[in-house]
Design a protein around this motif. Structure first.
Motif, short mmCIF file in Angstrom:
data_model
loop_
_atom_site.label_atom_id
_atom_site.label_comp_id
_atom_site.label_asym_id
_atom_site.label_seq_id
_atom_site.Cartn_x
_atom_site.Cartn_y
_atom_site.Cartn_z
N PRO A 47 -33.76 -55.36 27.55
CA PRO A 47 -34.50 -54.10 27.54
C PRO A 47 -36.01 -54.35 27.65
CG PRO A 47 -33.44 -54.49 25.41
CD PRO A 47 -33.08 -55.62 26.30
N LEU A 48 -36.71 -53.29 27.99
CA LEU A 48 -38.15 -53.37 28.22
C LEU A 48 -38.93 -54.02 27.07
CD1 LEU A 48 -40.59 -52.64 30.01
CD2 LEU A 48 -40.62 -50.43 28.83
N PRO A 49 -38.65 -53.67 25.80
CA PRO A 49 -39.43 -54.31 24.74
C PRO A 49 -39.32 -55.84 24.74
CG PRO A 49 -38.27 -52.43 23.86
CD PRO A 49 -37.77 -52.64 25.27
N TYR A 50 -38.16 -56.36 25.09
CA TYR A 50 -38.00 -57.81 25.10
C TYR A 50 -38.79 -58.45 26.24
CZ TYR A 50 -34.09 -56.78 21.97
OH TYR A 50 -33.31 -56.33 20.94
N LEU A 51 -38.84 -57.78 27.38
CA LEU A 51 -39.63 -58.30 28.49
C LEU A 51 -41.12 -58.23 28.17
CD1 LEU A 51 -37.64 -56.76 31.46
CD2 LEU A 51 -37.57 -59.12 30.63
N LEU A 52 -41.53 -57.20 27.46
CA LEU A 52 -42.93 -57.11 27.05
C LEU A 52 -43.27 -58.19 26.02
CD1 LEU A 52 -43.37 -53.24 26.87
CD2 LEU A 52 -44.35 -54.80 28.54
N THR A 69 -49.70 -47.40 22.44
CA THR A 69 -49.68 -45.96 22.70
C THR A 69 -48.33 -45.53 23.25
OG1 THR A 69 -52.05 -46.02 23.15
CG2 THR A 69 -50.83 -44.11 23.97
N TRP A 70 -47.83 -46.31 24.23
CA TRP A 70 -46.54 -46.00 24.86
C TRP A 70 -45.41 -46.00 23.83
CZ3 TRP A 70 -44.15 -49.58 29.16
CH2 TRP A 70 -43.10 -48.91 29.78
N SER A 71 -45.44 -46.94 22.91
CA SER A 71 -44.36 -47.03 21.92
C SER A 71 -44.34 -45.83 20.97
CB SER A 71 -44.48 -48.33 21.13
OG SER A 71 -45.68 -48.39 20.39
N TYR A 72 -45.49 -45.20 20.76
CA TYR A 72 -45.50 -43.98 19.94
C TYR A 72 -45.08 -42.76 20.76
CZ TYR A 72 -47.57 -46.08 15.80
OH TYR A 72 -47.76 -46.82 14.67
N LEU A 73 -45.44 -42.74 22.05
CA LEU A 73 -45.13 -41.59 22.88
C LEU A 73 -43.67 -41.57 23.34
CD1 LEU A 73 -48.37 -41.46 25.07
CD2 LEU A 73 -47.77 -40.02 23.11
N ASP A 74 -43.06 -42.74 23.50
CA ASP A 74 -41.69 -42.86 23.99
C ASP A 74 -40.89 -43.76 23.04
OD1 ASP A 74 -39.41 -42.78 25.51
OD2 ASP A 74 -40.24 -43.89 27.21
N ARG A 92 -37.46 -45.58 23.93
CA ARG A 92 -37.49 -46.79 24.76
C ARG A 92 -37.82 -48.04 23.93
NH1 ARG A 92 -37.98 -47.98 30.40
NH2 ARG A 92 -37.75 -45.79 30.84
N PHE A 93 -38.51 -47.85 22.82
CA PHE A 93 -38.92 -48.96 21.97
C PHE A 93 -38.11 -48.96 20.67
CE2 PHE A 93 -42.39 -48.51 24.89
CZ PHE A 93 -42.79 -49.82 25.12
N HIS A 94 -36.78 -49.02 20.83
CA HIS A 94 -35.90 -49.06 19.67
C HIS A 94 -36.06 -50.34 18.88
CE1 HIS A 94 -33.33 -51.85 21.84
NE2 HIS A 94 -33.54 -51.09 22.89
N ASP A 95 -36.49 -51.40 19.57
CA ASP A 95 -36.75 -52.67 18.90
C ASP A 95 -38.21 -53.02 19.14
OD1 ASP A 95 -36.20 -54.84 17.39
OD2 ASP A 95 -34.98 -55.88 18.87
N LYS A 96 -38.83 -53.62 18.17
CA LYS A 96 -40.26 -53.84 18.25
C LYS A 96 -40.61 -55.04 19.13
CE LYS A 96 -41.48 -51.70 13.92
NZ LYS A 96 -41.41 -50.40 14.43
N THR A 97 -41.79 -54.96 19.73
CA THR A 97 -42.38 -56.08 20.44
C THR A 97 -43.62 -56.51 19.65
OG1 THR A 97 -43.98 -54.89 21.78
CG2 THR A 97 -41.73 -54.96 22.60
#
Length: 140
Positions: free
Chosen positions: A41-46, A86-91, A94-99
């Motif tokens: 997922p996106l958080p892991y790639l970030l 900012t993105w993690s607060y707005l969506d 998508r950020f169910h797991d933290k980066t």
């Protein structure tokens, strides 16, 4: 910028903190991506992107004379923390797991937000002191 030494004095502490973050972010991202392969997922790639940025910044700061590389990576890091935070607060879905950078580094005591600010201040200070010792008037 010849003469700049980012790895001297208080810069050693900065290099050490960046080194710790480089190791922590790299280890975490490798585990996350490996466990979710082939569709991380996106958080892991970030997290993996953050790890690469921390490694490059650490090496640039440790070498002491790579001011432009350090400036580019640390500036990118600050941009990443602000954008992903900012993105993690707005969506939030998508950020169910933290980066490292989500929620402005909340999971790491906000150090990911503070560290690039301190890094940029240190780079500016290093550039100014090297300019003064060279007798010029350039700044970062």
């Amino acid at each position: 910028m010849p003469g700049s030494r980012t790895n001297a004095g208080p810069g050693r502490i900065l290099v050490a903190v960046y080194g710790v973050f480089a190791l922590a972010a790299t280890g975490r991202s490798i585990m996350q991506v490996a466990q979710s392969w082939p569709d991380p997922p996106l958080p892991y790639l970030l997290s993996a992107l953050a790890a690469v940025v921390y490694v490059i910044a650490t090496v640039a700061l440790a070498m002491g004379d790579r001011l432009r590389v350090a400036l580019a990576t640390i500036g990118f890091e600050l941009l990443g923390v602000l954008a992903v935070g900012t993105w993690s607060y707005l969506d939030a879905d998508r950020f169910h797991d933290k980066t490292v950078w989500s929620h402005f580094g909340q999971g790491y005591g906000y150090v990911p937000l503070i560290l690039p600010i301190l890094g940029l201040l240190w780079l500016r200070s290093s550039a100014r002191s090297s300019t003064r010792s060279a007798g010029g008037s350039r700044s970062v």
